[in-house]
Design an enzyme around this catalytic site. Structure first.
Site, PDB file in Angstrom:
ATOM      1  N   HIS A 118      33.058  37.942  39.441  1.00 39.87           N
ATOM      2  CA  HIS A 118      32.574  38.394  38.128  1.00 39.87           C
ATOM      3  C   HIS A 118      31.643  37.364  37.497  1.00 39.87           C
ATOM      4  O   HIS A 118      30.560  37.709  37.003  1.00 39.87           O
ATOM      5  CB  HIS A 118      33.743  38.677  37.188  1.00 39.87           C
ATOM      6  CG  HIS A 118      34.648  39.763  37.652  1.00 39.87           C
ATOM      7  ND1 HIS A 118      35.792  40.112  36.972  1.00 39.87           N
ATOM      8  CD2 HIS A 118      34.587  40.585  38.734  1.00 39.87           C
ATOM      9  CE1 HIS A 118      36.396  41.103  37.615  1.00 39.87           C
ATOM     10  NE2 HIS A 118      35.690  41.399  38.683  1.00 39.87           N
ATOM     11  N   HIS A 161      34.667  43.686  49.349  1.00 40.80           N
ATOM     12  CA  HIS A 161      34.327  42.266  49.464  1.00 40.80           C
ATOM     13  C   HIS A 161      34.096  41.824  50.912  1.00 40.80           C
ATOM     14  O   HIS A 161      33.177  41.043  51.186  1.00 40.80           O
ATOM     15  CB  HIS A 161      35.434  41.412  48.847  1.00 40.80           C
ATOM     16  CG  HIS A 161      35.560  41.569  47.365  1.00 40.80           C
ATOM     17  ND1 HIS A 161      34.555  41.207  46.482  1.00 40.80           N
ATOM     18  CD2 HIS A 161      36.571  42.043  46.605  1.00 40.80           C
ATOM     19  CE1 HIS A 161      34.960  41.448  45.250  1.00 40.80           C
ATOM     20  NE2 HIS A 161      36.162  41.964  45.292  1.00 40.80           N
TER      21      HIS A 161
END
Length: 295
Positions: free
Chosen positions: A77, A260
């Site tokens: 993030h 991911h």
């Protein structure tokens, strides 16, 4: 942006780690030209971990970096915000092993950058421009990248009801990121909570920092911030993982149900083959675009 950047002044935030549940404080500080993003573990005598694809250690449920056995987890993030808002060089002091989740989105970090201000150096920014298409596939999931003169994303996601299939396409600019992606929060399903906690995950999760779905909809009292918030958050995550390329990207990334692990595989594939990309300055890019328009 034509020149490399850093922040004008230090800023800080504190919270808990999403998976570890531990209290953590970060300070974002200016860094010299061509430093990149460097995490500094203040609880370990200032041990440094550059935000680089070379240090990717874990890619299950979050992206973690490790150098010489020292870990920084859930980096995506914060790195997503730096990458999208055009922040090239910063030190991130952190006093524990996981970046704080804050409200589960990138928005608090965007506000921190606005508070810090952006300073331009006189060193020209060098972009990583994709020269030829490549892709990574696994079990019906796929991520590809095509040549483009901008940083463009197409993101397709598919989850159980009530989320279903969602898609998003945008050119990543600071303005588009701040208005279209930054607010999107991390998410999960109520029936997965016990299993994830038994795996040592989501110990810091709550409705204040994540969206939790049942088959009927979100449990969060305020509901969703957008109908396609999940897809927007996956795009946010993707950008954070692409930040590990270490340079601003020029290419069109197409992610189809990727996560991911596939993001990391694409980055490693790019950086492992110099024929896939070239490094150019903003001025070189502008000159090519001008020539293309004239011809």
């Amino acid at each position: 942006m034509r020149f490399e950047t850093t922040v004008q002044r230090p800023v800080e935030a504190s919270g808990v780690g999403l998976h570890s549940g531990v209290p953590v404080k970060i300070r974002i500080l200016p860094a010299p030209v061509s430093t990149g993003v460097v995490f500094v573990r203040t609880d370990l005598d200032g041990f440094q971990i550059p935000a680089s694809w070379r240090h990717v250690a874990r890619v299950s449920y979050a992206t973690s970096l490790m150098r010489q056995g020292v870990l920084i987890s859930t980096t995506e993030h914060l790195l997503s915000v730096f990458y999208s808002m055009g922040i090239d060089n910063v030190y991130v002091e952190i006093d524990n092993l996981e970046v704080p989740i804050l409200d589960g989105s990138g928005l608090p970090f965007v506000k921190l950058i606005a508070q810090a201000g952006i300073r331009q150096y006189r060193r020209k920014r060098r972009y990583l421009r994709i020269r030829r298409p490549i892709s990574v596939e696994d079990k019906g999931k796929r991520i590809s990248i095509l040549p483009d003169e901008a940083f463009r994303l197409t993101c397709d996601t598919e989850y159980p009801a009530p989320v279903g299939r969602q898609s998003l396409e945008l050119v990543v600019t600071p303005e588009h990121y701040a208005s279209e992606l930054a607010f999107a929060r991390t998410f999960g399903w109520e029936n997965d909570l016990d299993q994830m906690r038994n795996m040592g995950l989501i110990r810091g999760a709550s409705l204040a920092n994540a969206v939790c779905f049942t088959s009927e909809g979100p449990l969060n009292p305020d509901g969703l911030r957008a109908v396609d918030e999940c897809c927007r958050h996956k795009a946010l995550d993707l950008i954070g993982d692409l930040a590990l390329l270490g340079r601003p990207l020029l290419g069109h990334v197409i992610a189809e149900r990727a996560g991911h692990a596939m993001h990391a595989a694409l980055v490693a594939r790019i950086m492992g083959d110099p024929s896939i990309y070239e490094i150019i300055t903003f001025d070189q890019l502008a000159s090519r675009v001008t020539q293309a328009l004239v011809s």
